[in-house]
Design a protein around this motif. Structure first.
Motif, mmCIF file in Angstrom:
data_model
loop_
_atom_site.group_PDB
_atom_site.id
_atom_site.type_symbol
_atom_site.label_atom_id
_atom_site.label_comp_id
_atom_site.label_asym_id
_atom_site.label_seq_id
_atom_site.Cartn_x
_atom_site.Cartn_y
_atom_site.Cartn_z
ATOM 1 N N LEU A 33 0.836 -1.202 0.000
ATOM 2 C CA LEU A 33 0.000 0.000 0.000
ATOM 3 C C LEU A 33 0.875 1.259 0.000
ATOM 4 N N ASP A 34 1.674 1.390 -1.044
ATOM 5 C CA ASP A 34 2.526 2.570 -1.217
ATOM 6 C C ASP A 34 2.253 3.137 -2.601
ATOM 7 N N GLU A 35 1.294 4.060 -2.678
ATOM 8 C CA GLU A 35 0.908 4.644 -3.957
ATOM 9 C C GLU A 35 1.912 5.680 -4.450
ATOM 10 N N LEU A 36 2.774 6.149 -3.561
ATOM 11 C CA LEU A 36 3.748 7.177 -3.920
ATOM 12 C C LEU A 36 4.987 6.598 -4.593
ATOM 13 N N ALA A 37 5.423 5.422 -4.158
ATOM 14 C CA ALA A 37 6.704 4.854 -4.613
ATOM 15 C C ALA A 37 6.825 4.742 -6.128
ATOM 16 N N PRO A 38 5.782 4.274 -6.868
ATOM 17 C CA PRO A 38 5.960 4.165 -8.322
ATOM 18 C C PRO A 38 6.246 5.497 -9.006
ATOM 19 N N TRP A 39 5.785 6.581 -8.396
ATOM 20 C CA TRP A 39 6.048 7.902 -8.968
ATOM 21 C C TRP A 39 7.472 8.354 -8.663
ATOM 22 N N LEU A 40 7.890 8.194 -7.433
ATOM 23 C CA LEU A 40 9.228 8.633 -7.059
ATOM 24 C C LEU A 40 10.301 7.756 -7.703
ATOM 25 N N ASP A 41 9.986 6.489 -7.928
ATOM 26 C CA ASP A 41 10.941 5.578 -8.551
ATOM 27 C C ASP A 41 11.220 5.933 -10.007
ATOM 28 N N ARG A 42 10.200 6.459 -10.699
ATOM 29 C CA ARG A 42 10.313 6.567 -12.163
ATOM 30 C C ARG A 42 10.309 7.998 -12.678
ATOM 31 N N LEU A 43 10.043 8.960 -11.830
ATOM 32 C CA LEU A 43 10.175 10.355 -12.243
ATOM 33 C C LEU A 43 11.582 10.850 -11.895
ATOM 34 N N PRO A 44 12.141 11.732 -12.697
ATOM 35 C CA PRO A 44 13.462 12.287 -12.399
ATOM 36 C C PRO A 44 13.364 13.396 -11.346
ATOM 37 N N ILE A 45 13.175 12.990 -10.098
ATOM 38 C CA ILE A 45 12.988 13.959 -9.018
ATOM 39 C C ILE A 45 14.293 14.724 -8.785
ATOM 40 N N ALA A 46 14.218 16.048 -8.904
ATOM 41 C CA ALA A 46 15.409 16.894 -8.779
ATOM 42 C C ALA A 46 15.375 17.793 -7.554
ATOM 43 N N ASP A 47 14.200 17.936 -6.932
ATOM 44 C CA ASP A 47 14.067 18.876 -5.822
ATOM 45 C C ASP A 47 12.902 18.418 -4.952
ATOM 46 N N ALA A 48 12.863 18.903 -3.727
ATOM 47 C CA ALA A 48 11.752 18.616 -2.819
ATOM 48 C C ALA A 48 11.610 19.788 -1.861
ATOM 49 N N VAL A 49 10.363 20.164 -1.596
ATOM 50 C CA VAL A 49 10.104 21.289 -0.699
ATOM 51 C C VAL A 49 9.089 20.875 0.362
ATOM 52 N N SER A 50 9.250 21.416 1.547
ATOM 53 C CA SER A 50 8.278 21.218 2.620
ATOM 54 C C SER A 50 7.201 22.274 2.490
#
Length: 319
Positions: A33-50
């Motif tokens: 039950l991790d709906e976020l992981a497939p997105w973070l695994d396959r998108l080229p994440i370059a930044d993150a903000v709180s």
């Protein structure tokens, strides 16, 4: 396993982050039950903000015009709060962004194979309604009370008499069609062990998952069973959006919040079927309401596959 991601930084009010598409899976719990992981695994994440008030940090492929992903949180209040927080954060501009809700859902066995993905063309809030005691609705209720006429065939649930239009949201039909078209060439996961579980339901299709369009129903209540499903059908019929395709916990609140910010026309809801909304023959409600780990994993993956295709289509519109 999710790759190493950038550590979230604080938003800088003097630097505007302006994603083109915001993706809202609901939760990031332990697998499956991790709906976020497939997105973070396959998108080229370059930044993150709180983002103050949001459910989780906002991960970005590009601070200017890219894709942003964060969980909405499980249920209506967290989802609405997250949408509001993203709109109100200093240094974050989502005023022209498209929004994609992408996650898992339940369904009636006769309407979908497990793993099927549906683009919502109507989003109904199950929690906003009149609900009468079924043992009393046939004669004991005051006929002048809000709702339809009393009588032996009166439904146990009815449209809310107070602002009933607030219970139903109709996504932009152009985006619904575009999203459906985008999903045509998506290869869905079709697991044999999930097919074996599906076969326990005599009314379920004998085929594997497909993509469709239909009504999604939102509820904070973890309901399960044939009798409640009939009531859900009654409410959908009252709003002329029957039969429902999927059931989940966030999208009516997401749509309501987006509507307040003038963004409902830019919202797409994609839900993949993880479980059936009633037990199989010989099975109890407590044993069946979550489906199986395999059916959940399959739905998480298929929701992300269809969702990513929709995101690419939305990005193409911006180019």
């Amino acid at each position: 396993m999710t790759a190493e991601l950038p550590s979230p930084r604080s938003l800088d009010p003097d630097e505007t982050v302006s994603p083109s598409v915001v993706v809202l899976p609901a939760v990031s719990f332990d697998p499956p039950l991790d709906e976020l992981a497939p997105w973070l695994d396959r998108l080229p994440i370059a930044d993150a903000v709180s983002v103050p008030g949001a459910d989780a940090p906002l991960s970005l492929t590009d601070p200017d015009g890219g894709v942003a992903v964060t969980t909405s949180g499980m249920g209506k209040a967290p989802a609405a709060t997250t949408v509001a927080a993203l709109h109100c954060a200093d240094g974050l501009d989502v005023s022209s962004a498209h929004w994609v809700s992408a996650g898992i859902a339940g369904a009636a066995p006769q309407r979908a194979a497990l793993g099927s993905a549906f683009v919502a063309d109507a989003i109904l809030d199950w929690d906003r309604k009149h609900r009468w005691d079924p043992d009393e609705v046939g004669g004991g209720r005051d006929a002048t009370a809000p709702g339809a006429a009393d009588g032996p065939d009166a439904p146990a649930v009815e449209r809310l008499a107070y602002l009933p239009e607030g219970s139903i949201h109709h996504p932009n039909p152009v985006l619904v069609d575009d999203a459906r078209d985008a999903a045509d060439d998506v290869e869905l996961v079709d697991r044999e062990d999930v097919r074996d579980y599906q076969a326990r339901y005599p009314d379920a299709p004998s085929r594997g998952p497909r993509v469709g369009v239909g009504t999604t129903v939102t509820s904070d209540e973890f309901w399960h069973g044939s009798a409640v499903a009939r009531e859900v059908d009654e409410l959908c019929d009252a709003y002329d959006v029957d039969p429902y395709a999927t059931t989940q916990m966030e999208d009516a609140a997401t749509a309501a919040a987006l509507s307040r910010f003038g963004a409902l026309e830019r919202h797409v809801s994609v839900r993949a079927v993880a479980n059936y909304d009633r037990p199989a023959p010989g099975e109890g409600v407590h044993d069946s309401f979550e489906g199986t780990p395999a059916s959940v994993a399959q739905a998480v993956e298929n929701a992300a596959r269809v969702g990513r295709s929709v995101v690419e289509t939305l990005l193409d519109r911006e180019r």
